[in-house]
Scaffold this motif. Structure first.
Motif, short mmCIF file in Angstrom:
data_model
loop_
_atom_site.label_atom_id
_atom_site.label_comp_id
_atom_site.label_asym_id
_atom_site.label_seq_id
_atom_site.Cartn_x
_atom_site.Cartn_y
_atom_site.Cartn_z
N MET A 251 -14.83 -3.42 -2.15
CA MET A 251 -14.21 -2.98 -0.93
C MET A 251 -12.74 -3.56 -0.82
SD MET A 251 -15.73 -1.78 2.60
CE MET A 251 -14.78 -0.98 3.57
N PRO A 252 -11.81 -2.83 -0.77
CA PRO A 252 -10.46 -3.68 -0.54
C PRO A 252 -10.09 -4.18 0.70
CG PRO A 252 -9.86 -1.03 -0.46
CD PRO A 252 -11.39 -1.49 -0.98
N ASP A 253 -9.36 -5.05 0.86
CA ASP A 253 -9.11 -5.76 2.20
C ASP A 253 -8.18 -4.89 3.15
OD1 ASP A 253 -10.31 -8.55 1.90
OD2 ASP A 253 -9.29 -8.37 0.01
N TYR A 254 -7.20 -4.13 2.37
CA TYR A 254 -6.29 -3.29 3.10
C TYR A 254 -6.09 -1.93 2.23
CZ TYR A 254 -4.56 -7.90 4.31
OH TYR A 254 -4.62 -9.10 4.87
N GLN A 255 -5.85 -1.07 2.88
CA GLN A 255 -5.34 0.20 2.33
C GLN A 255 -3.94 0.72 2.95
OE1 GLN A 255 -8.30 3.38 1.14
NE2 GLN A 255 -9.98 1.73 2.03
N LEU A 256 -3.07 0.78 2.12
CA LEU A 256 -1.78 1.07 2.73
C LEU A 256 -1.40 2.36 2.10
CD1 LEU A 256 -0.02 -2.27 1.72
CD2 LEU A 256 -1.05 -1.66 3.84
N SER A 257 -0.57 3.06 2.90
CA SER A 257 0.20 4.18 2.47
C SER A 257 1.56 4.10 2.38
CB SER A 257 -0.14 5.45 3.29
OG SER A 257 0.54 6.57 3.09
N VAL A 258 2.25 4.19 1.23
CA VAL A 258 3.81 4.06 1.15
C VAL A 258 4.47 5.39 0.64
CG1 VAL A 258 5.51 2.40 -0.09
CG2 VAL A 258 3.32 1.61 0.69
N THR A 259 5.55 5.66 1.22
CA THR A 259 6.29 6.67 1.22
C THR A 259 7.58 6.39 0.46
OG1 THR A 259 5.18 8.05 2.66
CG2 THR A 259 7.42 8.83 1.85
N VAL A 260 7.80 6.57 -1.05
CA VAL A 260 9.15 6.16 -1.65
C VAL A 260 10.02 7.56 -1.82
CG1 VAL A 260 10.25 5.04 -3.42
CG2 VAL A 260 7.77 4.46 -2.63
N ASP A 261 11.31 7.29 -1.28
CA ASP A 261 12.44 8.23 -1.42
C ASP A 261 11.76 9.62 -1.10
OD1 ASP A 261 13.88 6.27 -2.59
OD2 ASP A 261 13.16 6.86 -4.60
N GLY A 262 10.96 9.79 0.10
CA GLY A 262 10.72 11.07 0.73
C GLY A 262 9.69 11.81 -0.16
N LEU A 263 9.14 11.31 -1.05
CA LEU A 263 8.10 11.90 -1.93
C LEU A 263 6.70 11.75 -1.16
CD1 LEU A 263 8.91 10.31 -5.22
CD2 LEU A 263 9.53 12.65 -4.73
N GLU A 264 5.76 12.30 -1.69
CA GLU A 264 4.51 12.46 -1.36
C GLU A 264 4.06 10.72 -1.21
OE1 GLU A 264 2.07 14.64 -0.18
OE2 GLU A 264 3.96 15.68 -0.53
N PRO A 265 3.19 10.54 -0.12
CA PRO A 265 2.68 9.07 0.22
C PRO A 265 1.81 8.63 -1.13
CG PRO A 265 2.38 10.17 2.24
CD PRO A 265 2.84 11.24 1.00
N ILE A 266 1.99 7.38 -1.33
CA ILE A 266 1.31 6.96 -2.17
C ILE A 266 0.10 5.81 -1.79
CG2 ILE A 266 1.14 5.35 -4.48
CD1 ILE A 266 3.91 6.04 -4.77
N ALA A 267 -1.04 5.88 -1.96
CA ALA A 267 -2.22 5.21 -1.34
C ALA A 267 -2.38 3.87 -2.36
CB ALA A 267 -3.36 5.89 -1.18
N PHE A 268 -2.33 2.79 -1.65
CA PHE A 268 -2.47 1.45 -2.25
C PHE A 268 -3.81 0.70 -1.83
CE2 PHE A 268 2.03 2.16 -3.22
CZ PHE A 268 1.97 1.75 -4.50
N LYS A 269 -4.74 0.28 -2.62
CA LYS A 269 -5.65 -0.55 -2.24
C LYS A 269 -5.25 -1.92 -2.46
CE LYS A 269 -9.35 2.87 -2.87
NZ LYS A 269 -10.40 3.16 -3.90
N VAL A 270 -5.46 -2.97 -1.68
CA VAL A 270 -4.95 -4.32 -1.72
C VAL A 270 -6.17 -5.16 -1.50
CG1 VAL A 270 -3.49 -6.28 -0.71
CG2 VAL A 270 -2.61 -3.67 -0.38
N TYR A 271 -6.23 -6.04 -2.37
CA TYR A 271 -7.53 -7.03 -2.42
C TYR A 271 -6.94 -8.41 -2.35
CZ TYR A 271 -10.44 -3.27 -4.39
OH TYR A 271 -10.94 -2.21 -4.66
N LYS A 272 -7.16 -9.25 -1.14
CA LYS A 272 -6.61 -10.60 -1.05
C LYS A 272 -7.43 -11.36 -2.17
CE LYS A 272 -7.63 -11.33 3.22
NZ LYS A 272 -7.64 -11.75 4.62
N ARG A 273 -6.38 -12.52 -2.37
CA ARG A 273 -6.93 -13.41 -3.47
C ARG A 273 -7.96 -14.37 -2.51
NH1 ARG A 273 -3.43 -16.22 -7.91
NH2 ARG A 273 -5.08 -16.96 -9.12
N PRO A 274 -9.03 -14.84 -3.21
CA PRO A 274 -10.03 -15.54 -2.61
C PRO A 274 -9.40 -16.84 -1.75
CG PRO A 274 -11.09 -14.81 -4.32
CD PRO A 274 -9.58 -14.30 -4.39
#
Length: 153
Positions: A1-24
């Motif tokens: 399970m990711p530590d964070y889930q982010l939504s990023v919109t670049v240049d007004g396009l559809e948002p891109i979902a990112f799953k972020v895993y922190k280094r232990p």
């Protein structure tokens, strides 16, 4: 399970979902190292994404003093390097921890290489660095130590 889930919109396009895993051990690492050094994040990632990750890592604790992103890097063809003089013009007390030798190719005597993190819950790279970083803070010029460390790789 990711530590964070982010939504990023670049240049007004559809948002891109990112799953972020922190280094232990990153939280413990930041806690200690921020007491010893002025921490700066310098990443080749886009600011629109990386600034959210940095904010989550710092979590309002004031551990990370400043951040630099892709627009602060130099690039030639496919290689991206980080100009450490934008962080601090005095290289005697400045070092970079990075998994990419290209990132610090102009400052090899200020570099601490680290293995690339690919989701591994058993990773201990950050814990392993703590004793070295603790000792390094008492060095007058980090290059006197790091120049030997990098060249012996």
């Amino acid at each position: 399970m990711p530590d964070y889930q982010l939504s990023v919109t670049v240049d007004g396009l559809e948002p891109i979902a990112f799953k972020v895993y922190k280094r232990p051990h990153v939280d413990l690492f930041l806690k200690y190292v921020s007491q010893w050094y002025d921490l700066v994040v310098y990443t080749a990632s886009l600011e629109i994404y990386a600034s959210q990750v940095v904010d989550r890592l710092d979590n309002g604790r004031g551990m990370i003093q400043k951040s630099f992103y892709r627009q602060h890097c130099s690039s030639t063809t496919s290689m991206v390097s980080k100009d450490l003089t934008v962080v601090n013009p005095d290289m005697s007390g400045t070092f970079i921890i990075d998994n990419s030798p290209n990132a610090y190719r102009d400052f090899p005597d200020n570099a601490i290489p680290i293995k690339t993190y690919i989701y591994d819950p058993e990773d201990t790279e950050l814990l392993n660095l703590l004793p070295f970083l603790d000792a390094l803070r008492f060095t007058k010029d980090v290059r006197s130590v790091l120049s030997r460390r990098v060249s012996s790789r």
